[in-house]
Design an enzyme around this catalytic site. Structure first.
Site, mmCIF file in Angstrom:
data_model
loop_
_atom_site.group_PDB
_atom_site.id
_atom_site.type_symbol
_atom_site.label_atom_id
_atom_site.label_comp_id
_atom_site.label_asym_id
_atom_site.label_seq_id
_atom_site.Cartn_x
_atom_site.Cartn_y
_atom_site.Cartn_z
ATOM 1 N N THR A 1 46.042 19.529 39.639
ATOM 2 C CA THR A 1 45.848 19.249 38.200
ATOM 3 C C THR A 1 47.080 18.498 37.694
ATOM 4 O O THR A 1 48.079 18.354 38.409
ATOM 5 C CB THR A 1 45.701 20.549 37.377
ATOM 6 O OG1 THR A 1 46.947 21.255 37.421
ATOM 7 C CG2 THR A 1 44.572 21.437 37.878
ATOM 8 N N TYR B 1 58.383 29.936 35.020
ATOM 9 C CA TYR B 1 56.919 29.991 35.198
ATOM 10 C C TYR B 1 56.498 31.279 35.889
ATOM 11 O O TYR B 1 55.614 31.997 35.408
ATOM 12 C CB TYR B 1 56.463 28.770 35.998
ATOM 13 C CG TYR B 1 54.962 28.695 36.191
ATOM 14 C CD1 TYR B 1 54.137 28.199 35.177
ATOM 15 C CD2 TYR B 1 54.366 29.117 37.372
ATOM 16 C CE1 TYR B 1 52.762 28.130 35.341
ATOM 17 C CE2 TYR B 1 52.992 29.049 37.542
ATOM 18 C CZ TYR B 1 52.192 28.552 36.523
ATOM 19 O OH TYR B 1 50.825 28.488 36.694
ATOM 20 N N LYS C 1 54.240 34.501 34.343
ATOM 21 C CA LYS C 1 52.921 34.958 34.823
ATOM 22 C C LYS C 1 52.986 36.433 35.241
ATOM 23 O O LYS C 1 51.993 37.155 35.098
ATOM 24 C CB LYS C 1 52.429 34.073 35.972
ATOM 25 C CG LYS C 1 52.132 32.631 35.561
ATOM 26 C CD LYS C 1 51.021 32.524 34.514
ATOM 27 C CE LYS C 1 50.631 31.066 34.238
ATOM 28 N NZ LYS C 1 49.560 30.928 33.238
ATOM 29 N N ASN D 1 43.498 30.474 28.950
ATOM 30 C CA ASN D 1 43.814 29.579 30.070
ATOM 31 C C ASN D 1 44.985 28.646 29.797
ATOM 32 O O ASN D 1 45.705 28.267 30.733
ATOM 33 C CB ASN D 1 42.565 28.745 30.402
ATOM 34 C CG ASN D 1 42.876 27.580 31.309
ATOM 35 O OD1 ASN D 1 43.016 27.733 32.515
ATOM 36 N ND2 ASN D 1 43.028 26.390 30.728
HETATM 37 P P1 NAP Z 1 46.682 21.396 33.065
HETATM 38 O O1 NAP Z 1 45.726 20.475 33.715
HETATM 39 O O2 NAP Z 1 48.046 20.942 32.704
HETATM 40 O O3 NAP Z 1 45.948 21.986 31.752
HETATM 41 C C1 NAP Z 1 46.627 22.805 30.862
HETATM 42 C C2 NAP Z 1 45.778 22.966 29.630
HETATM 43 O O4 NAP Z 1 46.486 23.817 28.704
HETATM 44 C C3 NAP Z 1 45.534 21.631 28.904
HETATM 45 O O5 NAP Z 1 44.240 21.629 28.342
HETATM 46 C C4 NAP Z 1 46.577 21.663 27.799
HETATM 47 O O6 NAP Z 1 46.243 20.876 26.683
HETATM 48 C C5 NAP Z 1 46.508 23.133 27.455
HETATM 49 N N1 NAP Z 1 47.637 23.565 26.625
HETATM 50 C C6 NAP Z 1 48.960 23.589 26.919
HETATM 51 N N2 NAP Z 1 49.662 24.001 25.851
HETATM 52 C C7 NAP Z 1 48.763 24.257 24.860
HETATM 53 C C8 NAP Z 1 48.851 24.690 23.528
HETATM 54 N N3 NAP Z 1 50.032 24.931 22.947
HETATM 55 N N4 NAP Z 1 47.719 24.872 22.821
HETATM 56 C C9 NAP Z 1 46.518 24.607 23.369
HETATM 57 N N5 NAP Z 1 46.356 24.151 24.616
HETATM 58 C C10 NAP Z 1 47.464 23.978 25.352
HETATM 59 O O7 NAP Z 1 46.924 22.692 33.938
HETATM 60 P P2 NAP Z 1 45.992 23.589 34.870
HETATM 61 O O8 NAP Z 1 46.546 23.529 36.219
HETATM 62 O O9 NAP Z 1 44.551 23.312 34.633
HETATM 63 O O10 NAP Z 1 46.375 25.020 34.287
HETATM 64 C C11 NAP Z 1 45.468 25.885 33.615
HETATM 65 C C12 NAP Z 1 45.984 27.310 33.751
HETATM 66 O O11 NAP Z 1 45.960 27.686 35.137
HETATM 67 C C13 NAP Z 1 47.434 27.504 33.288
HETATM 68 O O12 NAP Z 1 47.576 28.755 32.642
HETATM 69 C C14 NAP Z 1 48.210 27.520 34.610
HETATM 70 O O13 NAP Z 1 49.423 28.215 34.506
HETATM 71 C C15 NAP Z 1 47.214 28.209 35.519
HETATM 72 N N6 NAP Z 1 47.431 27.986 36.958
HETATM 73 C C16 NAP Z 1 47.342 26.749 37.500
HETATM 74 C C17 NAP Z 1 47.526 26.580 38.854
HETATM 75 C C18 NAP Z 1 47.412 25.250 39.538
HETATM 76 O O14 NAP Z 1 47.629 25.188 40.761
HETATM 77 N N7 NAP Z 1 47.064 24.172 38.820
HETATM 78 C C19 NAP Z 1 47.803 27.685 39.670
HETATM 79 C C20 NAP Z 1 47.904 28.939 39.092
HETATM 80 C C21 NAP Z 1 47.690 29.070 37.722
HETATM 81 P P3 NAP Z 1 46.701 19.307 26.584
HETATM 82 O O15 NAP Z 1 45.725 18.510 27.403
HETATM 83 O O16 NAP Z 1 46.577 19.046 25.108
HETATM 84 O O17 NAP Z 1 48.113 19.217 27.094
#
Ligand code: NAP
Length: 242
Positions: free
Chosen positions: A200, A165, A169, A88
């Site tokens: 988020t 980005y 993906k 994730n």
């Molecule tokens: P988020 O709140 O920014 O969370 C991202 C998470 O990834 C955080 O726990 C962050 O840790 C962790 N992370 C980043 N780099 C890392 C590393 N090098 N090692 C370990 N952990 C790491 O984002 P989110 O929206 O929940 O995203 C989660 C996933 O869903 C991502 O893959 C994103 O691309 C995908 N996604 C999100 C959306 C959306 O609308 N939000 C839509 C489509 C896909 P820290 O807290 O330490 O920074």
């Protein structure tokens, strides 16, 4: 009674990953909260424990091979196998520059986490997943990685000029299919999840969906029955176009 499943979610300390961990934990699995910062991981695990979920922190920075190997060794020592891996952790670091103005360094940085680290983590954990009777690997993709969606000028997702980005993906989707094909003759299923646009930290909480809603597709893919699909890309509503 059968033993509880063991699940690792990377980047589970917040956002969609936290909710994926929560949902998998609610099925009775032991959920390993993958976090690069142990204190943030412990805070998340504590919140889940307060809900009656069995959650443990596993420190893992997906960009650091030493950290990934140490996490795999620890899971081996403490659990002996892994049933579910949700890749994730992901980043979005560009600011909407047009592709023609995009520094390649931003692509490299984005791919390091969103694509290459998924390969590092999956390869490190695959020996443990092979010991599971029903291994499941879920890669957290995005509708923005769907060429079918973003090539349609009528689709609002075509308006997000996120070269690094989006293409990371798309690449992750290809990575998903490659692993699914390698593992097709094993019990392991490998699929990609599209959470939808969720509020988020990644997007300054702009998305209309909640992280809990965003977790639904990944939780479903993480807990697929034996007859479930592999090599697929799914949102909560069903198959997504590649
Ligand atoms: P988020 O709140 O920014 O969370 C991202 C998470 O990834 C955080 O726990 C962050 O840790 C962790 N992370 C980043 N780099 C890392 C590393 N090098 N090692 C370990 N952990 C790491 O984002 P989110 O929206 O929940 O995203 C989660 C996933 O869903 C991502 O893959 C994103 O691309 C995908 N996604 C999100 C959306 C959306 O609308 N939000 C839509 C489509 C896909 P820290 O807290 O330490 O920074």
């Amino acid at each position: 009674m059968s033993e509880p499943k063991v699940a690792l979610v990377t980047g589970a300390n917040k956002g969609i990953g936290y909710e994926v961990a929560r949902g998998i934990g609610a099925t009775g699995a032991v959920v390993l909260i993958g976090a690069r910062d142990a204190a943030r991981g412990a805070a998340a695990a504590g919140k889940l424990a307060a809900e009656g979920i069995t959650a443990e922190v596993v420190e893992i920075d997906v960009l650091d091979e030493v950290s990934v190997s140490a996490a795999a060794a620890r899971i081996d020592r403490e659990h002996g196998r892994l049933d579910i891996l949700v890749n994730n952790a992901g980043i979005l670091v560009e600011r909407g520059q047009a592709p023609s103005r995009m520094p390649v360094a931003l692509l490299e940085r984005t791919y390091a986490t969103n694509v290459f680290a998924v390969v590092t983590v999956t390869n490190a954990l695959l020996p443990l997943i092979r010991r599971s009777p029903a291994g499941r690997i879920v890669n957290m993709s995005s509708g923005l990685g769907s060429l079918g969606i973003t090539s349609d000028p009528e689709n609002p997702y075509a308006q997000f000029p996120l070269l690094a980005y989006n293409s990371s993906k798309s690449a992750l989707n290809a990575v998903t299919v490659s692993y699914a094909n390698e593992l097709r003759n094993t019990p392991i299923k490998v699929n990609a999840a599209d959470p939808g646009y969720c509020a988020t930290d990644m997007n300054g909480h702009a998305g209309p969906r909640t992280p809990e809603q965003g977790a639904i597709a990944a939780i479903r893919l993480a807990t697929l029955p034996e007859e479930g699909p592999t090599a697929g890309f799914f949102s909560e509503d069903g198959a997504e176009p590649w």
